[in-house]
Design an enzyme around this catalytic site. Structure first.
Site, PDB file in Angstrom:
ATOM      1  N   HIS A 191       0.832  -1.215   0.000  1.00  0.00           N
ATOM      2  CA  HIS A 191       0.000   0.000   0.000  1.00  0.00           C
ATOM      3  C   HIS A 191       0.860   1.256   0.000  1.00  0.00           C
ATOM      4  O   HIS A 191       0.553   2.234  -0.690  1.00  0.00           O
ATOM      5  CB  HIS A 191      -0.920   0.019   1.230  1.00  0.00           C
ATOM      6  CG  HIS A 191      -2.100  -0.887   1.107  1.00  0.00           C
ATOM      7  ND1 HIS A 191      -3.000  -0.798   0.062  1.00  0.00           N
ATOM      8  CD2 HIS A 191      -2.542  -1.904   1.888  1.00  0.00           C
ATOM      9  CE1 HIS A 191      -3.942  -1.718   0.216  1.00  0.00           C
ATOM     10  NE2 HIS A 191      -3.678  -2.395   1.304  1.00  0.00           N
ATOM     11  N   CYS A 506      -6.213  -2.719 -17.694  1.00  0.00           N
ATOM     12  CA  CYS A 506      -6.400  -1.697 -16.661  1.00  0.00           C
ATOM     13  C   CYS A 506      -5.711  -2.048 -15.353  1.00  0.00           C
ATOM     14  O   CYS A 506      -5.926  -1.391 -14.346  1.00  0.00           O
ATOM     15  CB  CYS A 506      -7.895  -1.447 -16.421  1.00  0.00           C
ATOM     16  SG  CYS A 506      -8.823  -2.919 -15.968  1.00  0.00           S
TER      17      CYS A 506
END
Length: 577
Positions: A191, A506
């Protein structure tokens, strides 16, 4: 004394500045017997409320600086704080054992963490363990009257050094002052790395022991491009790093000149560069970075930001804003991808051992439980379609029958709107995300019925390699360049082209500068990435020769058996610096 370390280059950039050591407070405590358990429960409630307030503020700041997608990690943290099962057990422990709130909190959360971490084959549960650990630290700090480190207070140019950076730490970094960060642990897919790239802050992770070697105020030279970190560099080394930083800044300035340029290769072949978004606010960044389309609009954030199911009108306004903001450029809207790691407090989903492989995304939408929610979203999309160039995409499709069912519902809602006299565009393309290996293998059959494919590499790689990209113990298996992954991608592209359809991508791989030449060689039509990667990718594509890349891709697909062989082969074909 000068010392050099090598870590994982996680976010581009070069910086030379003082070290700011992010030190965690001492959260040790003594277990105390209490007589007034009600007072202790009240202390717990106050600490939970304070933690909730802090996280809500951090989340708001994260939305402003990072966007809705990156900020979504805090929804999981807030859900932990609001979990009645866990808070109920903590209070029960206070009453039953007559212990202080600190002891009860730690006992109960340690139990949950141990249970979740014990599920080694379940990455979702292991991520929940990390969420609980992060939240527990915050609640414990509030109980003890201690302050967690607040990177938002940094007010001079610094390089943050930490064992690890939690999402809440990273979200508070002010890039005006924080020029880079370096950690002991972590990798490109953590993250903190993803947030660093969004903030455009240099980052080097996984150095193992940087916190043991650095003191507050030491001078650091950091390259997020090479992964090099120098502690107390010489004047000569400082000059080298500053020169590299100036060269990178110059390169970024050159990329900026390409904002309004066509995305064409050296031999004149056009590819579409698109951007991923989570909210209508993100459209500004898409246009500022010269993207030619929105290749992925993640609509689930509309649901995650609401206290109840968003109404048809609320959704219509959001979709209309995006379509109008893109001024006629294509917008691929993914229908809601709820489930997995995206839960809604107002929508009861069954507890599952592995939600990532369970009841989520289109599986919810076409079920009896989610059907009305799905129809509401489709009506809003159809109404908004007259305001731009809309493309609708269904996520997590494994079977052709699932696509047929979803498209059938779309056609039913379109017919109802037309009968009501509501204008609907008649040129809406309908496609699917390819993120399940079953769909990738059967792409030739799907291609006969869909209008396009968009390959979601993040999940496709995880599902193909059976490896969670957030789990450091198996992160070596997360291999975008593994020949098995490349063959699946190639199969999807070729299947689309055989039916005269287009194929896009994507996932993170679409903006990966190492992957782009390979994907150009395979003939991928559309590349959708974070908006900040668009100009850099356009610059790279302008230097590529399509025929040469086709030869490279063909050899990678037919001659290579490992990721390492593919990367070695790339050196023969890609030299565009």
């Amino acid at each position: 004394m000068t010392e050099m370390l090598k870590g994982i280059a996680a976010s581009d950039g070069v910086a030379v500045a003082k070290a700011y050591l992010l030190v965690q407070p001492d959260l040790s405590f003594e277990t105390v017997t209490v007589e007034d358990t009600s007072a202790e429960e009240a202390r717990l409630d106050a600490a939970l409320a304070a933690s909730q307030d802090e996280l809500s503020v951090i989340r708001e700041k994260a939305v402003e600086s990072l966007g809705e997608e990156a900020a979504a990690v805090f929804d999981a943290h807030l859900m932990v704080l609001a979990d009645p099962e866990m808070t109920g057990q903590i209070k029960e422990t206070i009453r039953a054992k007559q212990v202080n709130a600190e002891a009860a909190l730690t006992e109960v959360t340690d139990m949950f963490i141990a249970i979740f971490e014990g599920m080694e084959d379940n990455p979702y549960m292991q991520e929940r363990a990390a969420d609980i650990r992060d939240v527990t630290k915050r609640v414990l700090a509030n109980l003890l009257g201690k302050k967690l480190p607040n990177p938002a207070t940094i007010n001079e140019e610094s390089i943050v050094v930490a064992h690890d950076l939690t999402p809440s730490d990273t979200a508070q970094l002010n890039k005006k002052y924080v020029k880079a960060f370096v950690t002991n642990i972590g990798g490109r897919t953590s993250h903190s790395a993803i947030m660093a790239r969004t903030l455009e802050i240099a980052a080097v992770l996984g150095t193992n022991n940087i916190t043991e070697l650095v003191k507050d105020g030491d001078i650091l030279a950091v390259s997020g491009i090479t992964g090099e970190v120098v502690i107390n560099p010489t004047e000569e080394q400082i000059a080298e790093f500053k020169a590299a930083g100036e060269a990178y800044a110059k390169q970024k300035a050159e990329w900026a000149l390409l904002k309004d340029a066509q995305t064409v290769t050296a031999d004149g072949k056009h590819f579409e560069l698109a951007a991923n978004i989570g909210t209508p606010k993100d459209v500004e960044g898409v246009n500022d970075n010269g993207a030619e389309a929105v290749g992925l609009y993640r609509t689930e954030f509309l649901y995650m930001d609401s206290q109840d199911f968003p109404t048809e009108d609320d959704q219509y306004e959001a979709y209309k804003a995006v379509l109008e903001g893109m001024n006629g450029k294509p917008v691929v809207v993914r229908t809601m991808d709820i489930g997995g790691d995206k839960e809604l407090p107002y929508f009861d989903l069954p507890k599952e051992m592995n939600p990532f492989l369970g009841y989520r995304a289109l599986r919810i939408s076409i079920s009896e439980t989610g059907n009305q929610m799905f129809r509401t979203q489709l009506r809003a999309l159809l109404r908004a379609s007259v305001h731009g160039k809309l493309r609708i995409m269904f996520p997590m499709v494994a079977l052709l029958t699932e696509f047929r069912t979803a498209k059938g519902i779309l056609e039913e809602e379109k017919a109802k709107l037309v009968a009501e006299g509501v204008a609907v565009a008649d040129d809406i393309e309908v496609g699917i995300m390819i993120e399940i290996p079953a769909a990738a293998m059967l792409a030739d059959q799907f291609a006969k019925e869909v209008d396009f494919f968009s390959i979601g590499t993040n999940d496709l790689i995880q599902y193909t390699m059976a490896a969670d990209r957030m789990n450091e113990q198996v992160s070596y298996l997360y291999q975008p360049y593994n020949p098995s992954i490349l063959r699946l991608i190639n199969n999807v592209i070729k299947a689309a082209h055989a039916e005269g359809k287009w194929a896009g991508m994507c996932g993170e791989m679409a903006g990966d500068q190492t992957a782009v030449p390979l994907l150009v060689g395979m003939g991928l039509d559309e590349f959708s990435m974070s908006a900040t990667s668009v100009l850099r990718t356009r610059s790279l594509m302008k230097k590529l020769d399509t025929a040469k890349m086709e030869e490279y891709a063909n050899r990678a697909l037919t001659e290579c058996s490992t990721m390492e062989e593919v990367l070695e082969l790339s050196k023969e074909y890609v030299n565009v610096d």
